[in-house]
Write a protein that holds these residues in place. Structure first.
Motif, PDB file in Angstrom:
ATOM      1  N   THR A   9     -15.170  57.717 -11.853  1.00 61.12           N
ATOM      2  CA  THR A   9     -15.803  57.493 -13.342  1.00 61.12           C
ATOM      3  C   THR A   9     -14.508  56.643 -14.081  1.00 61.12           C
ATOM      4  O   THR A   9     -13.343  56.857 -13.979  1.00 61.12           O
ATOM      5  CB  THR A   9     -15.931  58.822 -13.823  1.00 61.12           C
ATOM      6  OG1 THR A   9     -16.846  59.535 -13.193  1.00 61.12           O
ATOM      7  CG2 THR A   9     -16.216  58.700 -15.340  1.00 61.12           C
ATOM      8  N   SER A  10     -15.164  55.669 -14.646  1.00 59.04           N
ATOM      9  CA  SER A  10     -14.126  54.897 -15.677  1.00 59.04           C
ATOM     10  C   SER A  10     -14.727  55.101 -17.095  1.00 59.04           C
ATOM     11  O   SER A  10     -15.942  55.338 -17.298  1.00 59.04           O
ATOM     12  CB  SER A  10     -14.199  53.454 -15.269  1.00 59.04           C
ATOM     13  OG  SER A  10     -15.211  52.788 -15.055  1.00 59.04           O
ATOM     14  N   SER A  11     -14.247  54.231 -17.937  1.00 61.04           N
ATOM     15  CA  SER A  11     -14.389  54.155 -19.244  1.00 61.04           C
ATOM     16  C   SER A  11     -14.615  52.921 -19.705  1.00 61.04           C
ATOM     17  O   SER A  11     -14.051  51.949 -19.255  1.00 61.04           O
ATOM     18  CB  SER A  11     -13.466  54.986 -20.276  1.00 61.04           C
ATOM     19  OG  SER A  11     -13.528  56.151 -20.046  1.00 61.04           O
ATOM     20  N   ALA A  12     -15.644  52.605 -20.737  1.00 62.66           N
ATOM     21  CA  ALA A  12     -15.891  51.213 -21.429  1.00 62.66           C
ATOM     22  C   ALA A  12     -16.008  51.494 -22.852  1.00 62.66           C
ATOM     23  O   ALA A  12     -16.723  52.428 -23.165  1.00 62.66           O
ATOM     24  CB  ALA A  12     -17.017  50.446 -20.827  1.00 62.66           C
ATOM     25  N   TYR A  85     -23.053  50.890  -9.801  1.00 62.55           N
ATOM     26  CA  TYR A  85     -22.393  50.959 -11.353  1.00 62.55           C
ATOM     27  C   TYR A  85     -23.274  51.335 -12.283  1.00 62.55           C
ATOM     28  O   TYR A  85     -24.221  50.643 -12.559  1.00 62.55           O
ATOM     29  CB  TYR A  85     -21.569  49.494 -11.442  1.00 62.55           C
ATOM     30  CG  TYR A  85     -21.006  49.295 -10.609  1.00 62.55           C
ATOM     31  CD1 TYR A  85     -19.383  49.444 -10.273  1.00 62.55           C
ATOM     32  CD2 TYR A  85     -21.151  48.032  -9.483  1.00 62.55           C
ATOM     33  CE1 TYR A  85     -18.381  48.934  -9.544  1.00 62.55           C
ATOM     34  CE2 TYR A  85     -20.223  47.796  -8.436  1.00 62.55           C
ATOM     35  CZ  TYR A  85     -18.915  48.034  -8.428  1.00 62.55           C
ATOM     36  OH  TYR A  85     -18.055  47.701  -7.410  1.00 62.55           O
ATOM     37  N   HIS A  87     -23.963  52.401 -16.156  1.00 63.52           N
ATOM     38  CA  HIS A  87     -23.484  52.335 -17.450  1.00 63.52           C
ATOM     39  C   HIS A  87     -24.354  53.242 -18.343  1.00 63.52           C
ATOM     40  O   HIS A  87     -25.586  52.660 -18.661  1.00 63.52           O
ATOM     41  CB  HIS A  87     -23.630  50.686 -17.888  1.00 63.52           C
ATOM     42  CG  HIS A  87     -23.077  49.793 -16.702  1.00 63.52           C
ATOM     43  ND1 HIS A  87     -21.583  49.618 -16.490  1.00 63.52           N
ATOM     44  CD2 HIS A  87     -23.815  49.032 -15.912  1.00 63.52           C
ATOM     45  CE1 HIS A  87     -21.675  48.776 -15.592  1.00 63.52           C
ATOM     46  NE2 HIS A  87     -22.712  48.389 -15.083  1.00 63.52           N
ATOM     47  N   ASP A 129     -19.467  54.242 -16.402  1.00 60.81           N
ATOM     48  CA  ASP A 129     -18.901  54.082 -17.832  1.00 60.81           C
ATOM     49  C   ASP A 129     -19.896  54.469 -18.724  1.00 60.81           C
ATOM     50  O   ASP A 129     -20.802  54.591 -18.551  1.00 60.81           O
ATOM     51  CB  ASP A 129     -18.317  52.520 -17.887  1.00 60.81           C
ATOM     52  CG  ASP A 129     -19.409  51.592 -17.637  1.00 60.81           C
ATOM     53  OD1 ASP A 129     -20.309  51.571 -18.660  1.00 60.81           O
ATOM     54  OD2 ASP A 129     -19.371  50.792 -16.809  1.00 60.81           O
ATOM     55  N   THR A 131     -20.550  53.909 -22.928  1.00 64.44           N
ATOM     56  CA  THR A 131     -20.320  52.968 -23.890  1.00 64.44           C
ATOM     57  C   THR A 131     -21.186  53.485 -25.342  1.00 64.44           C
ATOM     58  O   THR A 131     -22.502  53.687 -25.291  1.00 64.44           O
ATOM     59  CB  THR A 131     -21.079  51.579 -23.619  1.00 64.44           C
ATOM     60  OG1 THR A 131     -20.001  51.101 -22.673  1.00 64.44           O
ATOM     61  CG2 THR A 131     -20.630  50.499 -25.055  1.00 64.44           C
TER      62      THR A 131
END
Length: 299
Positions: A9-12, A85, A87, A129, A131
């Motif tokens: 898990t990543s953040s944007a 991926y 989003h 990510d 947003t």
């Protein structure tokens, strides 16, 4: 395709071509908001472009048609693992604002795998990510908001799947791009889903995850089962029965064309309720393999 490692898990953060898009108003059942799993003008445009290329004897189009449809295809990739991926586009921190939990994303990936694994394809979530952006949250196909969203967030190459979940306007359930569009518009490539259509969402009877299955089918190169109506070419797949128009609900025994068998209402590429959809065909598998090989693999 084939990325390394376990899901992460990543953040944007927010910054200030022929898709298939699915207007909800195209699918109706009594008392329910419906889906039309494919913005018909754009699906038809992609279909007509392919027909024009085939009429001109375009070798790449013939190869991408797939052997089951009568095309002379080269050796095709017959399966593999596709990196995903995801989003999450939201308008706040709550579920009601589109901030779906990791568990629903995982369940959507499981639904995709259940549908595609019998044909050799697996989907692996490698990054998520999140947003917060009010404009992207209601982005529709062909808008500046869609372009901004995808330009900022899209990752990977032609054989990686980017999924965006949001709450598009115009009652849309989602939209997707076709494989042949990648070369000219790589940043637009991917699938957009109404956040409440994922498993456990609130968009009943379209909340079992098969909007995702259907849209990924377009991303893999499939048209609707009713594409071309009762014509000989139909959806360019030989073993899907001809169908004059989209099916809604689950009309068992429906038969809208004079020959070829009853309508394929249980096929993921029709417009039936989620609970009614459960299959692809061998011909659709061959077309997906050929499309992926021609337009996505290694690109």
């Amino acid at each position: 395709m084939s990325g390394a490692g376990a899901p992460s898990t990543s953040s944007a953060s927010a910054a200030g071509d022929a898709p298939c898009f699915e207007p909800a108003a195209a699918r109706t059942t009594a008392g329910a908001a419906a889906r039309g799993r494919g913005g018909e003008a754009n699906v038809d445009a992609a279909y007509e472009r392919e027909a024009a290329l085939l009429a001109k004897g375009n070798a790449q189009a013939k190869s991408a048609l797939g052997t089951a449809s009568g095309g002379a295809t080269a050796a095709a990739v017959s399966g593999g693992t596709i990196d995903v991926y995801w989003h999450v586009i939201n308008n706040g921190s709550s579920l009601a604002a589109g901030n779906i939990p990791d568990s629903q994303i995982s369940n959507q990936i499981s639904v995709l795998n259940a549908a595609y694994a019998p044909w050799g394809w697996q989907f692996r979530l490698v990054a998520t990510d999140r947003t917060t952006n009010a404009g992207w949250y209601v982005a529709e196909p062909g808008t500046t908001a869609e372009t901004q969203m995808k330009n900022a967030l899209r990752r990977g190459t032609a054989d990686d799947l980017n999924i965006y979940s949001n709450n598009p306007g115009s009652d849309l359930l989602g939209w997707a791009t076709f494989p042949a569009s990648y070369a000219s518009s790589p940043k637009k490539d991917g699938v957009v889903l109404l956040f409440s259509s994922v498993p456990g969402g609130s968009a009943a009877p379209y909340n079992l995850g098969d909007t995702g299955t259907h849209e990924v089918g377009h991303w893999m190169g499939l048209y609707h089962t009713f594409q071309g109506g009762c014509s000989k070419t139909g959806d360019y797949v030989a073993d899907t029965a001809p169908e004059r128009s989209a099916a809604f609900g689950c009309p068992t025994g429906r038969d809208t064309c004079k020959s070829g068998g009853v309508d394929p209402i249980n096929n993921f590429m029709d417009y039936s309720d989620d609970a009614c959809m459960f299959e692809f065909t061998a011909g659709q598998d061959a077309r997906m393999d050929a499309q992926f090989s021609t337009y996505r693999f290694g690109k």
